[in-house]
Structures are given as structure tokens and as C-alpha cells.
Design an enzyme around this catalytic site. Structure first.
Site, PDB file in Angstrom:
ATOM      1  N   GLU A   1       0.815  -1.225   0.000  1.00 24.19           N
ATOM      2  CA  GLU A   1       0.000   0.000   0.000  1.00 24.19           C
ATOM      3  C   GLU A   1       0.850   1.277   0.000  1.00 24.19           C
ATOM      4  O   GLU A   1       0.380   2.337   0.402  1.00 24.19           O
ATOM      5  CB  GLU A   1      -0.942   0.000   1.206  1.00 24.19           C
ATOM      6  CG  GLU A   1      -1.988  -1.098   1.128  1.00 24.19           C
ATOM      7  CD  GLU A   1      -3.122  -0.827   2.086  1.00 24.19           C
ATOM      8  OE1 GLU A   1      -4.235  -0.505   1.609  1.00 24.19           O
ATOM      9  OE2 GLU A   1      -2.896  -0.919   3.311  1.00 24.19           O
TER      10      GLU A   1
ATOM     11  N   HIS B   1      -0.638   5.699   7.623  1.00 21.56           N
ATOM     12  CA  HIS B   1      -1.817   4.894   7.302  1.00 21.56           C
ATOM     13  C   HIS B   1      -1.998   3.898   8.433  1.00 21.56           C
ATOM     14  O   HIS B   1      -1.080   3.156   8.772  1.00 21.56           O
ATOM     15  CB  HIS B   1      -1.631   4.133   5.990  1.00 21.56           C
ATOM     16  CG  HIS B   1      -2.661   3.052   5.802  1.00 21.56           C
ATOM     17  ND1 HIS B   1      -4.013   3.321   5.808  1.00 21.56           N
ATOM     18  CD2 HIS B   1      -2.550   1.705   5.635  1.00 21.56           C
ATOM     19  CE1 HIS B   1      -4.685   2.186   5.640  1.00 21.56           C
ATOM     20  NE2 HIS B   1      -3.822   1.196   5.540  1.00 21.56           N
TER      21      HIS B   1
ATOM     22  N   HIS C   1      -5.052   1.356  10.892  1.00 25.43           N
ATOM     23  CA  HIS C   1      -6.380   0.769  11.082  1.00 25.43           C
ATOM     24  C   HIS C   1      -6.893   1.149  12.475  1.00 25.43           C
ATOM     25  O   HIS C   1      -7.682   0.418  13.074  1.00 25.43           O
ATOM     26  CB  HIS C   1      -6.310  -0.758  10.937  1.00 25.43           C
ATOM     27  CG  HIS C   1      -5.694  -1.228   9.665  1.00 25.43           C
ATOM     28  ND1 HIS C   1      -5.247  -2.501   9.481  1.00 25.43           N
ATOM     29  CD2 HIS C   1      -5.440  -0.575   8.495  1.00 25.43           C
ATOM     30  CE1 HIS C   1      -4.741  -2.625   8.255  1.00 25.43           C
ATOM     31  NE2 HIS C   1      -4.846  -1.460   7.647  1.00 25.43           N
TER      32      HIS C   1
ATOM     33  N   HIS D   1     -11.692  -0.178   6.535  1.00 24.65           N
ATOM     34  CA  HIS D   1     -10.270  -0.460   6.410  1.00 24.65           C
ATOM     35  C   HIS D   1      -9.434   0.349   7.410  1.00 24.65           C
ATOM     36  O   HIS D   1      -8.786  -0.227   8.271  1.00 24.65           O
ATOM     37  CB  HIS D   1      -9.884  -0.159   4.955  1.00 24.65           C
ATOM     38  CG  HIS D   1      -8.431  -0.333   4.632  1.00 24.65           C
ATOM     39  ND1 HIS D   1      -7.947  -0.203   3.359  1.00 24.65           N
ATOM     40  CD2 HIS D   1      -7.367  -0.602   5.408  1.00 24.65           C
ATOM     41  CE1 HIS D   1      -6.627  -0.408   3.366  1.00 24.65           C
ATOM     42  NE2 HIS D   1      -6.259  -0.648   4.598  1.00 24.65           N
TER      43      HIS D   1
END
Lengths: 265, 265, 265, 265
Positions: free
Chosen positions: A98, A117, A119, A185
Site C-alpha cells: 500500500e 496509514h 487501522h 479499512h
């Protein structure tokens, strides 16, 4: 920005071919390793999620760990990537699929020098309901916290932002905001510096918890006003020693070193 | 109170010019350092928030750390402030911009000898909803827990109590109560002694959790009656060894020393 | 029971005057110290709350720590009390003012050999709402979990069970059940042995969490049936090595020794 | 499958009679010990719950600890069982009464090579309400997460799956799914390998938390689509170094060794 990059490049000589890193680059790498550990210790990332920093000498590159759990990252894991997500130096080790989240945000937002990034657990529920993630205390939520859905951009996918096209679509949804949610996500958080992005990622989760609890109490909620948020962000941007992110960094750094390996290199 | 202060001052000579601190002052400083660590270990403060104690010899001064995360505070961080929030001894180190919470409360409330300002996480949601923070077990919530909003007193601000005027407005809202909420920001807790203010700050958060969960169960809630609260406060004020805050302090002290630096100085 | 006690007393001679404790008594004391630590490490008690065991040779006495945070208790803190809450051996150290919870339960319930009083956090909300604490998994909740309110028995009090009369009223509300809630305060859990009371106190809190979450999901809830509970309690009462409370005790003991002082004496 | 098992058996000779275990078997045992510790450290199991792996050389056997808290398991605790839940090698030590969960699943599902039974705390509430446990992020929840109730199959029981008949009924409810809930009790999670079953058990709990919080926010929820889930599972099944369960295993292993005994044998 490109111009400044060119200037820096000629002044410092190329670091391609793994020239000896400058003190400035070493400092960024140390902070990046600490950032990985801090986000893990503060429960923003688990074994997944990643943090990157724009290269201090090459604005068209960014630094990020090889594919590894953030809590385990050391300096030798840090790699250089270009703005198409490509490795700058050949390396056989696995890389984050990613990475395009990072590359496309750096491309679209010259003001951004660090990207997370994650979760982050209390943020995900806001990505799958119609309740907007609004600020109780997190001033950087303004203008807004948009929600990106791979389904809208690309139909059925595995939800991973694993190519340039999905990265671009996410960067477009992010726009000029500091945080965007990714449906089912996680989220992406951006900032003008690494220490600020760590701060924002942690307080994004904290604000989500406050808002969830306020919703459970019920009734109307007094949100932070945009005028208040603007004044708070102005205060934060001063970056004075002992205040703002400088204060949190000292604490989080100590916690990270106590609860993960004490060796950064 | 001013009179008593004068008496003390003449008896002890000035500590200005950093005269050798008395055993009593040293004991207060040690407790203040422990109070910082305890509030951090008990999750009442994170990297922000602060605790102060009125000076044992100079009631018109108070003691508080330099601007630093409470979990890291040591004795050499403790500074002396006057009741306008001014430093008593010249010092170049950064100081808390919200020291006016403390100075104005000490000015308005001679009975108060210790103050905590925190962003205690479960308390904040009560500051942005219309659900009053009422006592399930926290007897010191009587007469009431008012909510202070910078917006009402001063319009658009960065929410920080960073001048005397905002401090005065907050102290006025606090009135004769032990706890006041600060909308979208945190709370202030006051007490006649340092160990009691630590106790109150921790059980303010605990009571907020109990009330949030009772609200989630739904239906009418049986609150602590003011008559019961008065009897509980009377019991607590006895300060017998092994009981009340004496018992909690022994436990919290041990936890704080185990989970932060074992050195207070 | 009184008869058996008499038999034991004549066989073992009096331990009054601090005769050397038998191996059996020492084993109970060790378990009692561990029980204190376990309840603290498992977050059933904080600095408050207490656990006691009926004296193995004198059924008309019980063993309990001096007034101290359970996480700090060592063997030398354990004292002997009679069934009116009186100290058996003169001792200057502070004692729990709520020892009458224990003494009156031992008096009313010959089958009970261990008692826990705690402010177990998720249980308190059930004591102030009209939602009964019913079993999802906790078979020992049958026949029921009644709620005791000092207000009903004694009007305005400080909520503490600090005399025989309040202890009697609480024991009466408890009846033949294993758990009773105390409004705005906590709960009392009883069992035929010390290891079982620790087990029940921990799973009382666990069941409260399950029920709170089930309530949050909404709709009808399938509770454990009384017929199922009876079969589960029969299984648990077998006390086979490696099963039931034997298995949990081994784990909790190790956790307690790792997270509190490793010295029991 | 039976054929392949036969082939393996003839190739490796019998390990009955405790022949020296192969390197492959030792590796499975080490992973099984780690799996026990990981599930404990990640709060999926407490003192109860168990994990098993199909025997690498004998598909008609499985490996599981003696009856013990998972956080304490070492290699010498691992025993071999047949598909009727019988011990392969005589052993006096206590064994899990619910081993039939494992034996009957291995019998019914040749594709399954690892099984977890846990009381994973946020999953239980879904077993006693009518709210289905649907996927926010857990792709392996498709086709569905059925709920097994002993009451339907066997009337009043102690809820334990303590014989072949109950094991068969549970395996039948599980069908071709990866997860089944057990009403008022816990859940069973299955996978094609040990590391994947650990991953699934942990993310079953994580998804339950996300869904509970989304329900608390209220309104319609966007679940993971079956088409998306299929693509995610395909990605996960690649098992590339540094990705998927390989990344989580490295982190969880380190956490487990830091927080339980560092000795596996």
C-alpha cells in the site's frame, strides 16, 4: 518545491548508491523509526499500518520501512521510494503493497512531509456508518474528514491501495484535509512534519473515542468551532520547546523505548 | 489567610534567592512529583495536564512543574509561581501557558491547596453534551459539577486558559465546587490538600465511567444523595492512616514508582 | 458446623496468643495473600475492597488483612476476627471499617468459607439502574443477584457497612445467593472456598461486561437457563486438577506474582 | 486426505511409542506453544480456551496441550489425540473435556489443519442476541458466522462440548464456515494452518469490537461485500514473507515471548 529539491540535490550530492547519509537524514530516519514504535505503543497501529517521511534532501522521494510490523522497525529497515511508489535503490526485501497511499499523497500535496496509514480501531466504525468524524478537540479535522470507499472508485477490490490509480483516487478524496477515512479499512493522516503526523494520528483515535462516548450519552453535541480550530492550529504550529508536539514527543519517545527494543539501529 | 501567610513568611525567612528548602517544602515537592507520576500512570493525564500545590510557607505562591509531560517530572522541574501566574524566580525554561487555571483558583479559593487540570478522557464527553456529570460514588461532586465554556466568556479562542481573565472566568464558574468541566477540553479539580486532589481527579474519571455505563444500560439512575455525600465527605476528611486517601496513596505511589522513573530527584 | 469447629478446636489447641500456625492455616494465609493480589491484578479491586477466609480451625473466626490496599498485602498483614467483627488478638494497626460485611455473612451462612467485597467497576452501574444483573455465563448468579441499598435499611448513611446492624441487613438481602450488589458502592461475593470466591468475583465482573455489551447490541437476550446453571455448578464443584478453578488459579497466581511483589511473607 | 495420510505414515514410521519427533513435528509443536501464548497475550483466551493443530504426519491425529491455561503451556504439555478425542499415548495428566470440538471438526473438515476454541470477550454478546456477527474487515466471516446452541441439540446441558455427539452437532453447525459462535459460551475458529487460525481468532475479536462500536454509533452499516471478501482471502492465501500472517506472526511472537515465559520447552 521541485526547484528547492533541485537545489538541495546539487548541494548534497546524490545519496543514490548509498552515499553516507547526512546528519539531517539520519535524524529523520531516527524519528521515523521512533514514529513506527510510538504508533505501535500508543495502539494506533497493530502489526499493520505504516508511517513515512518525505526525504529531507529529495522532495520527490520518501522514506518508509520495508514490509514489517511497525513495533519491530529499526533504522536498517528504512528504504527510499519515488513518487510512483518505486524503490530508489534495488532491494530484495518485501515492501508494503500500500505504498501508493504515501506516494500519491506526496505527489498531490507538496505541503505534506509525513503520512500515516493505520487501522486505528475506534476510527474504523466511523468509516462504515453515516456518522461523520467531527472534532471534539482535534482542530486538524477541519475543513472535514472525508470517507474514501474503494467501491466507489474501483468496484470490487481487496480494499488495499495497491496501485497508483487507487492512491490517486484516495489522495483526491483527501484533498486539502489532514485526515481521510477508508471504508471498512482504516485512515490516512498527513502533516507538514513527522512529529506532527504522529501527534495527529494519535489524537485522531482519541477524538474518535470522545465522539463515540458523547454519542452514547445522547443529545446534541457541541463540536469544536472552525474559528476555534483555526486558533488552536495556529498555536500548535509555533512548535515551541516544551509545548505542543514537543512535549508529547518526549513522553511518547520514552514510552516507546521502554516498551519496544531500546535499539533504534 | 494573608495574615497567616505573613506570619509564616517572617518565621521562615524568604526562600526567594533559592534558600535551602525546609523539610516541609521538600515533602510537598516530593508529593507533587509523585502526584504528576500518579496521574499519568492512572491515565488521568497523558502528555498534557498539570498538578500544582500551594506553597506550604507562602500561601500567595504555588508550586508546579515547568512545561513538561507529567510522567517525566522530577523535583528539579518544580518552579514557584505567584497568584498572577508570574514566576517567582527567574528561569529560562518553558512554563505551562495554562498556569492561570491554578493562579486564579488559588486567588479565589483560600481553602484550596492543590489543583489538577486534566483532559481525563471519559470526562470530556460530559463537557460537550447536555448530560450533567452527577455522582454515582463521587461525593465531592456536590453541590454540582458546572461546565465552563470559553465561548461564553471570550468568544472564539484556542480554548487554552492562557491569561488571567480566562482564569478568573473559570474560577468563577467553579465557584465553591470541587470540579468544573471545560467544554471540549478537560476539567479542573481542586482540594484542600495534594493527596486529596489526586484522589479526586482519579475518582472523577472513575465516576464518569460509571455514569456513562449506567446511561448505556438505560432507564432511571439512582444517584448518590447530597445527604449521603455529606456523610461520606465527613468520613474522608478524617484522614486516618490506612483509610481513605492514605490507603490509595500507598498503592498509587508504588505503581507510579514501578512504572515511571524510580528517581524523584 | 459449630460441632465440627469444636472438634477442630480441641484437636489443634488454641491459636490465640499466637501459637505456631499449623501448615493448614499457613496454606490458607498464603492463598488469602494471593487472593488479595489476584483481585488487584485482575482489576476487581483497586486500592479499596477486601477478601477474607473463614479460619480453617475456628469456624467462628475469619482471616483478613489489616486496612491496606489489596495489591500490597503480605502474610504479616493478616489478622483474625470474630463473628461480631472484633479482633481476636490485640493489634494497634488500622482495620477495615467494613469488616461487618464479612462477619455477618459468616454468621448467617455456615456454608460460606470466603467473602469478597469489591467496587468491581462494571458491576456498579447495575446497582444504580433497574437492569438486573443476570447470567450470560456466570452460573453462580442463580437464584438471583439482589441489590442492597443502605437507604432502605438505614436512611442517610455514608454507604459504608461499618456496623453489625448494616452487616446483618446486607447478609439478609444476600440470602442464599452468591452475589449481592450494593447500590452506588460495590458488591459482595461469597463461596464455599477461597479459590472459588476469587473465581466468582472475577467472573462477576466479566459477566457484567458481557451483559452490558449485549444490552448495547439491543434486542432480546438469551440468558443462561437455571437448569443449565445447575449443571455447570455441579461440574465446577468437582474441583479436579487442571479443570475449573484449579486451572484459573495457576494462571492468576503467576500473573499476580509477576505484577506485584514476588514475596508473600 | 486419508490417502495422503497413509503415505505419510508409511514414509515417516510411527511416532507412537514416542519415537524421536521429526524437525517438521517439532516446528508444529513450537508454533502450537507460541499460538497458546499469543492467544493469551492478545486477550482472546483467558485461563480457558484451547488451540490445536492437525498432526503433520498423521492427518487422523491432532496436537493439543494437556488441560492447562494457554498462557502457561510449554512443549512438554502437548499431547496427541485421535479423531474420536482419544489419547494416542497413555498419559495420566488431565486433558481438556472439550477436546471433542477439535476432534469432530478435524473429522468433518479435511481442509482444516488448526482449530481455536475461545471465550473471546466481545464475541460472546453476539452469541446471545439476534445481531449477526457480520464482517467489517474480517473477510473470513463469509459465507456466514452461524450460532450453535447446545439447547437446540441436547436440551439442558452444562454448555461444555464434552462428548462426540455434541462435537458433531457443533461441527455440523460450523459447516464450511471459518467461525461459529457457541451461545452463552464462546466460539470456534478453524483454518488451513496454525498461523492462520491464530490470525483469524484475533481478528474475529477485533471485528466484533468494530461492529459493536458501529452499532453504538447507529444507523445503517456498510459491511464488507462477499466479492471484496473473496479478493481479500485470495490475497491472504498467498502467504508471502513480510505480508499477511507472516507479518503479524513476527510481532505477536515477540510480544508473547516478552510477556510470558521466554522458554517454549
Amino acid at each position: 518545491m521541485a526547484k528547492k529539491a533541485g537545489a538541495l540535490r546539487s548541494r548534497k550530492k546524490s545519496v543514490a548508491g548509498k552515499a553516507r547519509p547526512s546528519a539531517e537524514l539520519n535524524a529523520v530516519i531516527d524519528d521515523l523509526v521512533l514514529g513506527n514504535r510510538i504508533l505501535y505503543v500508543q495502539d494506533v497501529v497493530d502489526s499493520y499500518g505504516h508511517i513515512s517521511a518525505r526525504h529531507p534532501h529529495h522532495p520527490d522521494r520518501f522514506l518508509m520501512s520495508r514490509a514489517r510490523a511497525p513495533g519491530l522497525v529499526v533504522a536498517s529497515d528504512i528504504m527510499e521510494f519515488g513518487l510512483d511508489g518505486e524503490l530508489i535503490h534495488a532491494d530484495e526485501r518485501p515492501i508494503y503493497s500500500e505504498r501508493f497511499i504515501h506516494s500519491e499523497v506526496y505527489k498531490a500535496r507538496p505541503d505534506v512531509h509525513a503520512v500515516v496509514h493505520s487501522h486505528s480501531p475506534t476510527v474504523v466504525p466511523f468509516s462504515v456508518t453515516q456518522v461523520p468524524l467531527r472534532p471534539i478537540r482535534a482542530a486538524f479535522f477541519y475543513p472535514e474528514v472525508p470517507v474514501f470507499d474503494t467501491r466507489t472508485s474501483a468496484g470490487w477490490t481487496n480494499l488495499l491501495i495497491s496501485n497508483r490509480s487507487l492512491g490517486q483516487a484516495l489522495a483526491q478524496t483527501l484533498g486539502q484535509n489532514a485526515v481521510a477515512l477508508m471504508r471498512g479499512h482504516g485512515n490516512v493522516v498527513v502533516a507538514p512534519s513527522l512529529r506532527v503526523v504522529v501527534y495527529r494520528a494519535i489524537y485522531t483515535e482519541a477524538n474518535a473515542k470522545l465522539l463515540l462516548q458523547a454519542k452514547m450519552l445522547g443529545g446534541p453535541i457541541t463540536y469544536l468551532a472552525p474559528e476555534e480550530a483555526a486558533l488552536m492550529e495556529k498555536e500548535q504550529s509555533k512548535q515551541r520547546p516544551g509545548h505542543g508536539h514537543d512535549r508529547t514527543w518526549e513522553m511518547w519517545k520514552q514510552e516507546a523505548l521502554a516498551r519496544t527494543s531500546s535499539k533504534l539501529r
